[in-house]
Scaffold this active site. Structure first.
Site, PDB file in Angstrom:
ATOM      1  N   ASP A  81      -2.176   6.319   6.316  1.00  0.00           N
ATOM      2  CA  ASP A  81      -2.120   4.894   6.622  1.00  0.00           C
ATOM      3  C   ASP A  81      -3.033   4.642   7.827  1.00  0.00           C
ATOM      4  O   ASP A  81      -3.259   5.544   8.631  1.00  0.00           O
ATOM      5  CB  ASP A  81      -0.667   4.530   6.958  1.00  0.00           C
TER       6      ASP A  81
ATOM      7  N   THR B 145      -6.011  -1.798   6.856  1.00  0.00           N
ATOM      8  CA  THR B 145      -5.994  -3.255   6.924  1.00  0.00           C
ATOM      9  C   THR B 145      -7.382  -3.763   7.301  1.00  0.00           C
ATOM     10  O   THR B 145      -7.628  -4.955   7.268  1.00  0.00           O
ATOM     11  CB  THR B 145      -5.005  -3.719   8.015  1.00  0.00           C
TER      12      THR B 145
ATOM     13  N   LYS C 196       0.834  -1.208   0.000  1.00  0.00           N
ATOM     14  CA  LYS C 196       0.000   0.000   0.000  1.00  0.00           C
ATOM     15  C   LYS C 196       0.872   1.263   0.000  1.00  0.00           C
ATOM     16  O   LYS C 196       0.632   2.179  -0.773  1.00  0.00           O
ATOM     17  CB  LYS C 196      -0.950  -0.017   1.196  1.00  0.00           C
ATOM     18  N   THR C 197       1.872   1.279   0.876  1.00  0.00           N
ATOM     19  CA  THR C 197       2.760   2.442   0.919  1.00  0.00           C
ATOM     20  C   THR C 197       3.516   2.579  -0.407  1.00  0.00           C
ATOM     21  O   THR C 197       3.663   3.678  -0.948  1.00  0.00           O
ATOM     22  CB  THR C 197       3.764   2.300   2.087  1.00  0.00           C
TER      23      THR C 197
ATOM     24  N   ARG D  58       6.714  -8.047   1.551  1.00  0.00           N
ATOM     25  CA  ARG D  58       7.529  -7.565   2.668  1.00  0.00           C
ATOM     26  C   ARG D  58       8.175  -8.736   3.397  1.00  0.00           C
ATOM     27  O   ARG D  58       9.346  -8.679   3.780  1.00  0.00           O
ATOM     28  CB  ARG D  58       6.613  -6.792   3.608  1.00  0.00           C
TER      29      ARG D  58
HETATM   30  P1  ATP Z   1       1.861  -1.621   5.362  1.00  0.00           P
HETATM   31  O1  ATP Z   1       0.419  -1.806   5.035  1.00  0.00           O
HETATM   32  O2  ATP Z   1       2.348  -2.394   6.551  1.00  0.00           O
HETATM   33  O3  ATP Z   1       2.352  -0.204   5.285  1.00  0.00           O
HETATM   34  P2  ATP Z   1       2.371  -2.039   2.778  1.00  0.00           P
HETATM   35  O4  ATP Z   1       1.244  -2.871   2.291  1.00  0.00           O
HETATM   36  O5  ATP Z   1       2.302  -0.574   2.638  1.00  0.00           O
HETATM   37  O6  ATP Z   1       2.604  -2.368   4.242  1.00  0.00           O
HETATM   38  P3  ATP Z   1       4.862  -1.785   1.563  1.00  0.00           P
HETATM   39  O7  ATP Z   1       5.618  -1.183   2.690  1.00  0.00           O
HETATM   40  O8  ATP Z   1       4.421  -0.910   0.494  1.00  0.00           O
HETATM   41  O9  ATP Z   1       3.666  -2.598   2.130  1.00  0.00           O
HETATM   42  O10 ATP Z   1       5.692  -2.947   0.886  1.00  0.00           O
HETATM   43  C1  ATP Z   1       6.660  -3.620   1.595  1.00  0.00           C
HETATM   44  C2  ATP Z   1       7.862  -3.910   0.711  1.00  0.00           C
HETATM   45  O11 ATP Z   1       7.509  -4.926  -0.203  1.00  0.00           O
HETATM   46  C3  ATP Z   1       8.325  -2.734  -0.123  1.00  0.00           C
HETATM   47  O12 ATP Z   1       9.461  -2.172   0.431  1.00  0.00           O
HETATM   48  C4  ATP Z   1       8.660  -3.314  -1.477  1.00  0.00           C
HETATM   49  O13 ATP Z   1      10.037  -3.509  -1.589  1.00  0.00           O
HETATM   50  C5  ATP Z   1       8.009  -4.652  -1.486  1.00  0.00           C
HETATM   51  N1  ATP Z   1       6.897  -4.712  -2.439  1.00  0.00           N
HETATM   52  C6  ATP Z   1       5.602  -4.503  -2.147  1.00  0.00           C
HETATM   53  N2  ATP Z   1       4.842  -4.708  -3.223  1.00  0.00           N
HETATM   54  C7  ATP Z   1       5.672  -5.046  -4.224  1.00  0.00           C
HETATM   55  C8  ATP Z   1       5.476  -5.399  -5.593  1.00  0.00           C
HETATM   56  N3  ATP Z   1       4.258  -5.470  -6.117  1.00  0.00           N
HETATM   57  N4  ATP Z   1       6.554  -5.675  -6.333  1.00  0.00           N
HETATM   58  C9  ATP Z   1       7.772  -5.644  -5.790  1.00  0.00           C
HETATM   59  N5  ATP Z   1       8.022  -5.342  -4.498  1.00  0.00           N
HETATM   60  C10 ATP Z   1       6.991  -5.044  -3.724  1.00  0.00           C
END
Ligand code: ATP
Length: 334
Positions: A109, A158, A64-65, A217
């Site tokens: 977030d 979430t 998401k981030t 992640r």
């Molecule tokens: P949260 O909800 O806990 O903030 P998130 O869903 O925002 O987590 P991110 O922090 O955006 O998750 O992603 C975590 C890591 O996973 C990122 O640093 C990135 O390197 C990797 N990542 C996420 N999605 C992808 C993708 N589709 N392709 C490649 N790498 C990804």
């Protein structure tokens, strides 16, 4: 301690930031969400307007981030990142909003954790780009109208179910991120190995992908540990054998289940005959916080078919009983 939970709650370090995809073309998987976002970005750019408000939902660690930063890059605008619990009172929100420039993205977030008293101010901000705020108290109290730049609110949660209907309805697009398939995860893992210059065999990447709970992640963190393991106990290359041994050491099994997942299922089986049982009750029995179970463990167990959510409570499925080596409602598996 729980590796999975730690990975998902730890702040990102520099090495992890280097792994973040920066554009739509770097981002693997989530095809439907990506297509929806591309359509909106393309249209907004063609019209020379800010992007409409978007709500992203799904379990932690799915990107998401990352997507919020990609949207900023694709739109050529700044992304201001904050989170629901930090916005304590209406004045905090007013401060954030009045600091934005035309077209900026405000990423909130955990938007489901915004206090109700603040949430109401968000409605007019999102709809009319203005906010009426009370200043002073008692006889001097008066309302002041602040006009805001046209901004984009990007909400992430979430827990879609905890968002109120009025807030939800103010997003043009609500889109859900799902757990990644093993093959897409394998691609992400191979990309990570490439960036970190870690030698790997495809079978080693596949082994990590199978055990990474569909979560990039977690996959990236497992790559890190598997790299250390291969250096210390192998020949430096992530092979299937070294990856499997590394993950056994972390107590992550072939299905990606960790000790906490299994403990949850064992408690349900042994103490509650498989349920239905309330999540709070299970949380106390396993010594974990209910919200961690609800956001991290339960969605994966449900997605994989080990657990069901019913109106009466959580129920262990037949598959759930079998994965911990028991027959439904008592008795060991033959
Ligand atoms: P949260 O909800 O806990 O903030 P998130 O869903 O925002 O987590 P991110 O922090 O955006 O998750 O992603 C975590 C890591 O996973 C990122 O640093 C990135 O390197 C990797 N990542 C996420 N999605 C992808 C993708 N589709 N392709 C490649 N790498 C990804």
């Amino acid at each position: 301690t729980d590796f999975i939970e730690q990975t998902l709650s730890a702040p990102e370090n520099a090495e992890e930031s280097a792994l973040r995809p920066l554009s739509f073309s770097d981002f693997a998987g989530q095809d439907k969400t990506l297509e929806r976002l591309k359509v909106m970005v393309g249209a907004a750019r063609d019209r020379g307007e800010p992007l409409n408000h978007i709500l992203l939902s799904g379990p932690p660690g799915l990107g998401k981030t990352t997507l919020s930063l990609i949207l900023g890059n694709e739109m050529g605008t700044k992304v201001n990142i904050t989170s629901g619990p930090v916005i304590d009172k209406p004045a905090d929100l007013a401060g954030l909003l009045t600091n934005l420039n035309e077209g900026d993205i405000l990423f909130i977030d955990e938007i489901h954790r915004i206090p109700k008293t603040v949430e109401e101010y968000l409605y007019s901000a999102m709809e009319d780009f203005r906010i009426d705020i009370m200043i002073d108290q008692g006889p001097n109290a008066r309302s002041v109208r602040l006009n805001l730049p046209r901004f984009t609110l990007l909400g992430a949660t979430t827990r879609m179910g905890l968002l109120t209907a009025p807030l939800r309805s103010r997003f043009t697009l609500q889109t859900r991120l799902n757990y990644y398939s093993h093959s897409v995860l394998q691609g992400i893992i191979e990309r990570t190995c490439g960036i970190l210059e870690v030698p790997f065999e495809p079978a080693g990447a596949a082994e990590i992908a199978r055990r990474a709970r569909g979560t990039p992640r977690i996959a990236n963190n497992l790559v890190n540990f598997c790299r250390d393991y291969a250096q210390q106990r192998g020949n430096g290359t992530i092979t299937q054998t070294s990856a499997a041994a590394a993950l056994e050491l972390l107590e992550i099994d072939q299905r990606g289940l960790d000790e906490m997942d299994k403990q949850v299922m064992r408690v349900m089986a042994e103490n509650y005959r498989g349920g239905p049982v309330g999540l709070g009750t299970v949380a106390v029995a396993v010594g974990e916080e209910a919200h961690t179970l609800e956001e991290v463990h339960e969605p994966f167990l449900i997605q994989e078919g080990y657990l069901q959510r019913t109106a009466q409570g959580r129920v262990l499925t037949e598959k759930g009983w079998h994965v911990i080596g028991l027959e439904p409602k008592g008795g060991a598996q033959a």
